[in-house]
Design a protein around this motif. Structure first.
Motif, mmCIF file in Angstrom:
data_model
loop_
_atom_site.group_PDB
_atom_site.id
_atom_site.type_symbol
_atom_site.label_atom_id
_atom_site.label_comp_id
_atom_site.label_asym_id
_atom_site.label_seq_id
_atom_site.Cartn_x
_atom_site.Cartn_y
_atom_site.Cartn_z
ATOM 1 N N LEU A 1 12.101 6.080 46.533
ATOM 2 C CA LEU A 1 12.768 5.755 45.191
ATOM 3 C C LEU A 1 12.037 6.757 44.060
ATOM 4 C CD1 LEU A 1 12.692 1.890 45.085
ATOM 5 C CD2 LEU A 1 14.701 3.413 45.499
ATOM 6 N N PRO A 2 10.619 7.109 44.237
ATOM 7 C CA PRO A 2 10.294 8.106 43.190
ATOM 8 C C PRO A 2 10.899 9.221 43.606
ATOM 9 C CG PRO A 2 8.423 6.853 43.966
ATOM 10 C CD PRO A 2 9.795 6.367 44.737
ATOM 11 N N HIS B 1 15.722 -0.852 55.296
ATOM 12 C CA HIS B 1 15.300 -1.921 54.254
ATOM 13 C C HIS B 1 16.497 -2.999 54.037
ATOM 14 C CE1 HIS B 1 11.650 0.045 53.372
ATOM 15 N NE2 HIS B 1 12.266 1.040 52.476
ATOM 16 N N SER B 2 17.793 -2.557 54.365
ATOM 17 C CA SER B 2 18.987 -3.811 54.160
ATOM 18 C C SER B 2 19.561 -4.048 55.627
ATOM 19 C CB SER B 2 19.866 -2.990 53.076
ATOM 20 O OG SER B 2 20.945 -2.435 53.868
ATOM 21 N N THR C 1 7.372 -1.683 52.117
ATOM 22 C CA THR C 1 7.081 -2.777 52.984
ATOM 23 C C THR C 1 7.909 -2.292 54.468
ATOM 24 O OG1 THR C 1 9.552 -3.480 52.219
ATOM 25 C CG2 THR C 1 7.452 -4.341 51.206
ATOM 26 N N ALA C 2 7.976 -0.794 54.671
ATOM 27 C CA ALA C 2 8.796 -0.354 55.847
ATOM 28 C C ALA C 2 8.003 -0.990 57.181
ATOM 29 C CB ALA C 2 8.725 0.957 55.859
ATOM 30 N N THR D 1 21.607 -4.761 46.571
ATOM 31 C CA THR D 1 20.860 -3.569 45.695
ATOM 32 C C THR D 1 21.611 -2.514 45.524
ATOM 33 O OG1 THR D 1 18.704 -4.040 46.767
ATOM 34 C CG2 THR D 1 18.912 -1.945 45.847
ATOM 35 N N TYR E 1 4.212 2.390 47.143
ATOM 36 C CA TYR E 1 4.647 1.103 47.561
ATOM 37 C C TYR E 1 5.639 0.921 48.806
ATOM 38 C CZ TYR E 1 6.189 -3.776 47.660
ATOM 39 O OH TYR E 1 6.515 -5.024 48.204
ATOM 40 N N GLU F 1 17.525 9.958 50.816
ATOM 41 C CA GLU F 1 16.550 8.842 50.492
ATOM 42 C C GLU F 1 16.961 7.515 50.482
ATOM 43 O OE1 GLU F 1 13.168 8.957 51.109
ATOM 44 O OE2 GLU F 1 12.503 10.724 49.936
ATOM 45 N N ASN G 1 16.968 4.173 52.957
ATOM 46 C CA ASN G 1 16.380 2.783 52.410
ATOM 47 C C ASN G 1 17.453 1.827 53.076
ATOM 48 O OD1 ASN G 1 14.238 3.559 51.254
ATOM 49 N ND2 ASN G 1 14.946 3.707 49.282
ATOM 50 N N PHE H 1 8.745 7.535 57.909
ATOM 51 C CA PHE H 1 9.196 6.724 56.871
ATOM 52 C C PHE H 1 8.236 5.970 56.289
ATOM 53 C CE2 PHE H 1 13.032 8.215 58.693
ATOM 54 C CZ PHE H 1 13.806 9.001 57.926
ATOM 55 N N GLY H 2 8.178 5.420 55.455
ATOM 56 C CA GLY H 2 7.348 4.109 54.735
ATOM 57 C C GLY H 2 5.905 4.702 53.951
ATOM 58 N N GLY H 3 6.315 6.051 53.325
ATOM 59 C CA GLY H 3 5.380 6.521 52.363
ATOM 60 C C GLY H 3 5.477 5.916 51.128
ATOM 61 N N GLY H 4 6.429 5.237 50.876
ATOM 62 C CA GLY H 4 6.550 4.528 49.350
ATOM 63 C C GLY H 4 7.152 5.526 48.634
ATOM 64 N N ALA I 1 8.445 -1.545 43.447
ATOM 65 C CA ALA I 1 9.327 -0.883 44.451
ATOM 66 C C ALA I 1 9.450 0.900 43.957
ATOM 67 C CB ALA I 1 10.739 -1.216 44.610
ATOM 68 N N ILE J 1 15.764 -6.547 46.130
ATOM 69 C CA ILE J 1 14.378 -6.249 45.712
ATOM 70 C C ILE J 1 13.756 -6.989 44.610
ATOM 71 C CG2 ILE J 1 12.888 -4.190 44.992
ATOM 72 C CD1 ILE J 1 14.984 -2.353 45.841
HETATM 73 N N1 LIG Z 1 18.006 -0.915 49.582
HETATM 74 C C1 LIG Z 1 16.869 -1.620 49.623
HETATM 75 N N2 LIG Z 1 16.846 -3.074 49.971
HETATM 76 C C2 LIG Z 1 15.806 -3.722 49.904
HETATM 77 N N3 LIG Z 1 14.374 -3.371 49.504
HETATM 78 C C3 LIG Z 1 14.380 -2.035 49.386
HETATM 79 C C4 LIG Z 1 15.328 -0.933 49.330
HETATM 80 N N4 LIG Z 1 15.120 0.235 48.893
HETATM 81 C C5 LIG Z 1 13.819 -0.073 48.808
HETATM 82 N N5 LIG Z 1 13.348 -1.132 49.045
HETATM 83 C C6 LIG Z 1 12.062 -1.643 48.787
HETATM 84 O O1 LIG Z 1 11.357 -0.884 47.811
HETATM 85 C C7 LIG Z 1 10.105 -0.339 48.594
HETATM 86 C C8 LIG Z 1 9.986 1.356 48.306
HETATM 87 O O2 LIG Z 1 11.032 2.042 48.622
HETATM 88 P P1 LIG Z 1 10.975 3.525 48.790
HETATM 89 O O3 LIG Z 1 12.174 4.208 49.120
HETATM 90 O O4 LIG Z 1 10.103 4.228 47.335
HETATM 91 O O5 LIG Z 1 9.743 3.564 49.949
HETATM 92 P P2 LIG Z 1 9.821 3.364 51.649
HETATM 93 O O6 LIG Z 1 11.307 3.336 52.029
HETATM 94 O O7 LIG Z 1 8.854 2.195 51.672
HETATM 95 O O8 LIG Z 1 9.184 4.571 52.255
HETATM 96 P P3 LIG Z 1 9.582 6.129 52.119
HETATM 97 O O9 LIG Z 1 10.976 6.176 51.248
HETATM 98 O O10 LIG Z 1 8.633 6.828 51.607
HETATM 99 O O11 LIG Z 1 10.024 6.466 53.581
HETATM 100 C C9 LIG Z 1 10.484 -0.246 50.159
HETATM 101 O O12 LIG Z 1 9.465 -0.399 50.969
HETATM 102 C C10 LIG Z 1 11.184 -1.831 49.979
HETATM 103 O O13 LIG Z 1 10.204 -2.741 50.045
#
Ligand SMILES: Nc1ncnc2c1ncn2[C@@H]1O[C@H](COP(=O)(O)OP(=O)(O)OP(=O)(O)O)[C@@H](O)[C@H]1O
Ligand SMILES: [Mg+2]
Lengths: 116, 141
Positions: B112-113, B57-58, B96-97, B132, B94, B49, B53, B106-109, B89, B83
């Motif tokens: 991180l949980p 996201h980075s 922003t994927a 981050t 939540y 995970e 990320n 991906f993008g279920g938010g 987050a 972040i």
């Molecule tokens: N390494 C990172 N750099 C910048 N933003 C991050 C990073 N990791 C997480 N985030 C932010 O935190 C949010 C939540 O992260 P999380 O991993 O819980 O969900 P996701 O990646 O969007 O979806 P999922 O993990 O379920 O596929 C992301 O959508 C993003 O906005």
């Protein structure tokens, strides 16, 4: 339930590692969201999904999921099948949709994995 | 404290093909070390995970794994964008994927949980425009 029973019930094609069909499983999970699959971590299961990209295989690898069933006629391309094969996973593909596939398996006795 | 393993893998931004390789390598190394399967799974979930990320996201970063006799430590570091609201987050759902990431599943938010749930200790630190850093610890006892 044996994987070959799943194959027969879903009229599925076997994409790789046919010799694993005698493997047993007692539960299944159907999902197109990788994080929801990863939330299951501790459970042994087979995965039904419509996603055929390499990250589906990676996710299964992380959780030791040994069988992936692609639904609604989705077929991964050859490199992805090869990758799954190397990772010791059995891949099946059915023309039934997610709901129908799950319904057929559930009514034949396969249980769902539920979140804790 | 004796260090049984110390490895570091670069993780490239946007690379959905190779994304997950670091976690896969770490899994194999832990198996070679004879770490219990249930512990490997917890590490793998968190590590994968965190790695995805970085990909999604980075701008890119690295994953580092250290194994000690009593614990496993995974550090995921990237060079931004950071972040803004960590509490947000960390909320389930939540995200922003990008659409591309969503098409890949991906993008279920839930990433991180899931990471938090999988480990015994969880640390997250971020500075907007800079980095981050996530560190997780799983006990071997
Ligand atoms: N390494 C990172 N750099 C910048 N933003 C991050 C990073 N990791 C997480 N985030 C932010 O935190 C949010 C939540 O992260 P999380 O991993 O819980 O969900 P996701 O990646 O969007 O979806 P999922 O993990 O379920 O596929 C992301 O959508 C993003 O906005
Ligand atoms: Mg995530």
């Amino acid at each position: 339930m044996k994987l070959y029973e799943i194959r027969d019930l879903l009229k599925a094609d076997v994409l790789c590692n046919e010799e694993m069909l005698s493997m047993d499983t007692d539960s299944a999970f159907g999902c197109d969201l990788m994080s929801d699959v990863l939330a299951l971590s501790k459970k042994e299961t087979v995965l039904l999904t419509g996603l055929t990209n390499i990250q589906t295989i990676r996710t299964a690898e992380m959780l030791d999921i040994k069988c992936i069933i692609f639904v609604r006629n989705k077929r991964p391309d050859e490199t992805i099948v090869e990758f799954a094969k190397e990772n010791g996973m059995c891949l099946l593909a059915t023309k039934y949709t997610m709901f129908t596939s799950c319904g057929i398996l559930y009514s034949s006795g396969l249980k769902g994995v539920d979140m804790e | 404290m004796d260090e049984l393993l110390n490895v570091k893998y670069d993780v490239a931004s946007g690379d959905f093909i190779r994304g997950g390789e670091a976690s896969s390598n770490i899994k194999k190394l832990l198996q070679q070390l004879g770490v219990r399967n249930d512990i490997i799974k917890r590490i793998c979930v968190a590590c994968y995970e965190a790695e995805m990320n970085i990909v999604i996201h980075s701008v890119g970063g690295y994953i580092e794994a250290k194994v000690f006799s009593d614990r496993i430590e995974i550090t995921a570091f990237d060079n931004g964008p950071g972040i803004e609201n960590i509490d947000l987050a960390l909320q389930e759902g939540y995200s922003t994927a990008s659409n591309l990431a969503r098409e890949m599943g991906f993008g279920g938010g839930m990433g991180l949980p899931n990471i938090k749930r999988s480990c015994d200790e969880f640390y997250i630190d971020s500075k907007v425009g800079e980095y981050t850093k996530i560190k997780i610890i799983v006990y071997l006892k």
